[in-house]
Design an enzyme around this catalytic site. Structure first.
Site, PDB file in Angstrom:
ATOM      1  CD  GLU A 159      -3.032  -0.975   2.249  1.00  0.00           C
ATOM      2  OE1 GLU A 159      -2.935  -0.082   3.111  1.00  0.00           O
ATOM      3  OE2 GLU A 159      -3.984  -1.764   2.216  1.00  0.00           O
ATOM      4  CD  GLU A 354      -3.513  -5.895   3.850  1.00  0.00           C
ATOM      5  OE1 GLU A 354      -4.369  -5.100   4.328  1.00  0.00           O
ATOM      6  OE2 GLU A 354      -2.295  -5.689   3.909  1.00  0.00           O
TER       7      GLU A 354
HETATM    8  C1  GBH Z   1      -4.425  -2.112   5.487  1.00  0.00           C
HETATM    9  O1  GBH Z   1      -4.487  -0.722   5.300  1.00  0.00           O
HETATM   10  C2  GBH Z   1      -3.038  -2.415   5.961  1.00  0.00           C
HETATM   11  O2  GBH Z   1      -2.247  -2.972   4.941  1.00  0.00           O
HETATM   12  C3  GBH Z   1      -2.958  -3.257   7.193  1.00  0.00           C
HETATM   13  O3  GBH Z   1      -1.690  -3.176   7.749  1.00  0.00           O
HETATM   14  C4  GBH Z   1      -4.046  -2.849   8.151  1.00  0.00           C
HETATM   15  O4  GBH Z   1      -3.926  -3.482   9.384  1.00  0.00           O
HETATM   16  C5  GBH Z   1      -5.365  -3.159   7.503  1.00  0.00           C
HETATM   17  O5  GBH Z   1      -5.481  -2.581   6.236  1.00  0.00           O
HETATM   18  C6  GBH Z   1      -6.565  -2.734   8.335  1.00  0.00           C
HETATM   19  O6  GBH Z   1      -6.602  -1.360   8.508  1.00  0.00           O
HETATM   20  O7  GBH Z   1     -12.053   6.623   2.890  1.00  0.00           O
HETATM   21  O8  GBH Z   1     -13.146   6.199   4.991  1.00  0.00           O
HETATM   22  O9  GBH Z   1     -13.323   4.668   3.244  1.00  0.00           O
HETATM   23  C7  GBH Z   1      -5.662  -0.004   5.440  1.00  0.00           C
HETATM   24  C8  GBH Z   1      -6.443   0.198   4.188  1.00  0.00           C
HETATM   25  C9  GBH Z   1      -7.942   1.441   2.913  1.00  0.00           C
HETATM   26  C10 GBH Z   1      -7.835   1.938   5.226  1.00  0.00           C
HETATM   27  C11 GBH Z   1      -8.630   2.751   2.659  1.00  0.00           C
HETATM   28  C12 GBH Z   1      -8.531   3.244   4.991  1.00  0.00           C
HETATM   29  C13 GBH Z   1      -9.958   4.492   3.511  1.00  0.00           C
HETATM   30  C14 GBH Z   1     -11.010   4.857   4.518  1.00  0.00           C
HETATM   31  N1  GBH Z   1      -7.098   1.495   4.071  1.00  0.00           N
HETATM   32  N2  GBH Z   1      -9.365   3.195   3.818  1.00  0.00           N
HETATM   33  S1  GBH Z   1     -12.460   5.632   3.860  1.00  0.00           S
END
Ligand code: GBH
Length: 440
Positions: A159, A354
């Site tokens: 990411e 993931e």
């Molecule tokens: C992943 O990142 C990570 O790789 C991992 O380490 C972590 O533990 C896991 O996910 C859980 O968080 O705009 O309000 O819809 C997080 C992925 C995707 C989280 C986009 C925030 C946007 C929020 N992210 N998301 S929103």
């Protein structure tokens, strides 16, 4: 019975790769045995981590990896995605741990899938510096030289979009910078790091290489042109800024000019030429985006600066997880078919690296419903002709959820942090049965 039918999954293709994911900083502990990372520094600053916790012990995985590998094996998945801690590799003997972990995985019949960078940058390095990309490629070669006899499937970065946005643009993650659009070099240098590392890994014989990028559909708040324009910009920044250079070898219009280094065209060749055998997608939720000021500037508990050219709003009408993220399986189908539509024959095979959700409790029917809904959504994308080769659940076990500390639990296995006792949740049992039903 009808209940069993309801619980069943459609049949996935033979050879579809099933796995679970973790990352080093979130589970390992044993911080004294490695060099410091930017997350150690950031996590020690007051107010950065919601519950005031640290990742010093986390799941104590360095000491308990055999028990954790047994949990992966008993679940019945094919593969385990973990990350290698660059700061641990820098410490004397630091690769010994991954050597033991990989041996144990192989002994238990689980395929190791290492990610080389999952946000825990060694202190002293900085993604604003181009040199970090070169250092990453050297580090990748070092790890491949040690583990490459037993590891075939590799992931370079996790990411880069979130690491850029949360770590360098908004300051919610390490290293805590709030550069907004001045964070763009961090994106470019991570992409360059992927390309340079791919060259080094190719030279070491790697033929099964991917990257794990976070992606989600962007839904405009309305048909109003101001909202659709804002949503397009958000989609470019969070999705296409990372997938276009990797898959098409070019930045979205207007962004190449903003990147550092003087030879962006040359860098794009390094980023895109023979650097991916498959493309990894981390999917959690869609995002509703509108013009500045039209929606709540709130997302996952963080408040976006008002000067940004978009705002992010709540998606109503769906169940939500403990992170307040809406549960929208059909957006997962939309995302996967959207990749196929956008990139056509240039799209490498996809792997979902993931997907998962935060819920409390060892009895976790919501997680079962989430996984079932998302696996059915993935299957619909397969039926529509999207080439998806695997699916990894985030996460094997509850762990240190970055700025949320231990307050959000994503695991199939519950961890009692006071005793380090692991307890498989109901969802673990459900997945175990569902996977058994997939086997011939
Ligand atoms: C992943 O990142 C990570 O790789 C991992 O380490 C972590 O533990 C896991 O996910 C859980 O968080 O705009 O309000 O819809 C997080 C992925 C995707 C989280 C986009 C925030 C946007 C929020 N992210 N998301 S929103």
């Amino acid at each position: 019975t009808a209940t069993e039918d309801d619980a069943a999954l459609p049949q996935f293709p033979p050879g579809f790769l099933w796995g679970v994911s973790t990352s080093a900083h979130q589970i390992e502990g044993a911080v004294a045995e490695r060099a410091p990372s930017v997350w150690d520094v950031f996590g020690a600053e007051p107010g950065r981590i919601r519950d005031g916790s640290t990742a010093e012990v986390a799941c104590d995985h360095v000491a308990r990896y055999r028990e954790d590998v047994a949990l992966v094996r008993d679940l019945g998945v094919d593969a385990y995605r973990f990350s290698v801690s660059w700061p641990r590799v820098l410490a004397p003997g630091g690769l010994d741990f991954y050597d033991r972990l990989v041996d144990e995985l192989c002994a238990q019949g689980v395929r190791p899938v290492p990610t080389l960078f999952h946000w825990d940058l060694p202190v002293g390095l900085d993604w604003l510096e181009r040199d970090t990309a070169h250092r990453f490629a050297e580090y990748a070669a070092t790890v491949a030289a040690r583990l490459g006899d037993r590891v075939s499937k590799w992931i370079t970065l996790n990411e880069p979009a979130e690491h850029t946005l949360l770590g360098h643009a908004l300051g919610e993650h390490a290293p805590g910078r709030k550069l907004l659009f001045d964070a763009l070099p961090v994106a470019h240098h991570q992409l360059l790091a992927h390309g340079l590392a791919a060259r080094a890994l190719r030279a070491a014989g790697v033929r099964d290489l991917g990257i794990a990028n976070s992606h989600g559909p962007t839904w405009p708040a309305s048909d109003d042109p101001a909202d659709t324009a804002a949503a397009d910009l958000y989609d470019v920044i969070l999705n296409r800024l990372f997938s276009d250079p990797l898959i098409l070898g070019r930045y979205p219009d207007g962004f190449g000019e903003l990147m550092p280094g003087g030879d962006v065209a040359g860098d794009l060749k390094v980023i895109s030429e023979d650097t991916l055998d498959w493309y990894g997608i981390n999917y959690y939720q869609p995002t509703k985006v509108g013009a500045p000021g039209t929606a709540d500037v709130e997302f996952s508990g963080l408040t976006l600066p008002a000067e940004l050219p978009f705002s992010v709003g709540r998606i109503d009408g769906y169940p939500t997880t403990d992170f307040d993220w809406p549960v929208v399986p059909e957006a997962f189908t939309e995302l996967l078919t959207g990749f196929r539509e956008r990139y056509g024959d240039r799209l490498p095979p996809l792997v979902v690296t993931e997907n998962g959700c935060a819920y409390e409790g060892i009895d976790d029917p919501e997680r079962i419903a989430f996984l079932q809904g998302h696996l059915r959504a993935l299957h619909r994308a397969l039926e529509a002709g999207v080439d998806v080769r695997g699916y990894f659940v985030w996460s094997l076990m509850d762990n240190f959820e970055w700025a949320e500390g231990y307050t959000k639990r994503f695991g199939l296995v519950h961890v009692d942090y006071a005793t380090q006792r692991r307890t498989p949740k109901a969802s673990y049992g459900w997945l175990c049965d569902a996977l058994r039903a997939q086997r011939p």
